[in-house]
Design an enzyme around this catalytic site. Sequence first.
Site, short mmCIF file in Angstrom:
data_model
loop_
_atom_site.label_atom_id
_atom_site.label_comp_id
_atom_site.label_asym_id
_atom_site.label_seq_id
_atom_site.Cartn_x
_atom_site.Cartn_y
_atom_site.Cartn_z
N SER A 1 0.94 -0.99 -0.21
CA SER A 1 -0.05 -0.09 -0.15
C SER A 1 0.86 1.31 -0.37
O SER A 1 2.30 1.27 0.31
CB SER A 1 -0.94 -0.05 0.97
OG SER A 1 -1.29 1.09 1.89
N GLU B 1 0.38 3.87 1.81
CA GLU B 1 0.10 3.98 2.67
C GLU B 1 1.82 3.70 3.41
O GLU B 1 1.87 4.27 4.88
CB GLU B 1 -1.03 3.12 3.86
CG GLU B 1 -1.94 4.29 3.18
CD GLU B 1 -2.82 5.57 4.14
OE1 GLU B 1 -2.25 6.26 4.07
OE2 GLU B 1 -3.47 6.52 2.83
N TYR C 1 -2.70 0.42 10.52
CA TYR C 1 -2.51 -0.42 8.57
C TYR C 1 -1.44 -0.40 8.51
O TYR C 1 -0.82 -1.55 7.61
CB TYR C 1 -4.08 0.28 8.09
CG TYR C 1 -3.97 -0.09 6.79
CD1 TYR C 1 -4.54 -1.37 6.19
CD2 TYR C 1 -3.92 0.84 5.45
CE1 TYR C 1 -4.41 -2.01 4.44
CE2 TYR C 1 -3.45 0.67 4.45
CZ TYR C 1 -3.98 -0.92 4.01
OH TYR C 1 -3.68 -1.66 2.53
#
Length: 411
Positions: A200, A202, A223
């Site tokens: 990801s 992120e 996460y």
Amino acid sequence: MLYFLPSSSASSPDLKMATHESNNGIGKSEAKVDTAGSLAGDGESQPASSQIQMGSCGGEVPRPMPGERRKVALITGITGQDGSYLTEFLLEKGYEVHGLIRRSSNFNTARLDHLYVDPHNAVKARMKLHYADLSDASSLRRWVDSLLPDEVYNLAAQSHVAVSFEIPDYTADVVATGALRLLEAVRCAPKPARYYQAGSSEMFGSTPPPQSEASPFHPRSPYAAAKVAAHWYTVNYREAYGLFACNGILFNHESPRRGENFVTRKITRAVGRIRLGLQTKVFLGNLSAARDWGFAGDYVEAMWMMLQQEEAGDYVVATEESHTVEEFLQAAFSYVGLNWKDHVVIDPRYFRPAEVDSLKGDSTKARKALGWKPKVGFQDLVKMMVDHDIETAKREKVLVDAGYIDAQQQP
């Protein structure tokens, strides 16, 4: 609605419930697949003895007849946005696709309904679903050993960043340790498989854009931190054991199948409902956050491409364009002739404890090594999602007008 029967006997409570619901006409089908490719309608598997072999856990494995060999793909997270698009893509490529799903009293397979073929139609039923969980190593090992996949795609996760702050332990267990469990199952399998790990953007967090494979990770949520761990587990298994294991560091990718609690879909759903008079306001958080948004259908092709290379590697997949949430609002509302400022309310509860201000990918490696590039641009993506959600709102309005739904559930 699809129905999935576990590989236990007909006395199983789950099996009884699934059969009861099916017999009452709730779903499209009466049975799904139980063991690795055998058909289940009455709780018993009856494969031809000449077409089975034993997996390392003792399960029966379908053995195709000469000339019928298909590539086998195993997908975790198959019921999600990416899983459904990847399943479509692989089926078109001629694969046999197996998906692992979590047990739930409610079926969560709407994104796959259009791909479903009754397993009794053995010639056409090339997608099969099985119960497993990334928190249960034994179930992962059993299915990897039994199905003997050529390719394993780990797409499953607790994937909502904001929710990860509320359930950090669970997020870490499924996203990080779950990937480790699956890697270990692939490593110990009787047949080598190529492995894809869904990363990801992120993971980059506060690292300044543009972000590439060489950029340092600085996660800003449980996460993201868990995804970083899964990334390095994948690298470690590639280097330590020689696994063909790839990390796809995908920047934000959206579609009409995106979950409604993600900001892009929350916006387009609101546009559709506001356009049809079903609501007037939408509540959002940080409008200045910038993201690199692409179309999920394009990105799953890059996943597959990674596993077709001669050597395993890690790749950033991105459009190389960045837009703020405010820009997304402007594009979505103006498409239907509305001013977003008349309908958006800022709610502090939607701000994260640690914000990620700007993500913009540098996908040079993927474009050169894989030959991949996005086909759907930002404006077309927004229009695609708004068009879909206007149609969804039209169907909803029929129910509201008939008195089956309370139109005042949202302001």
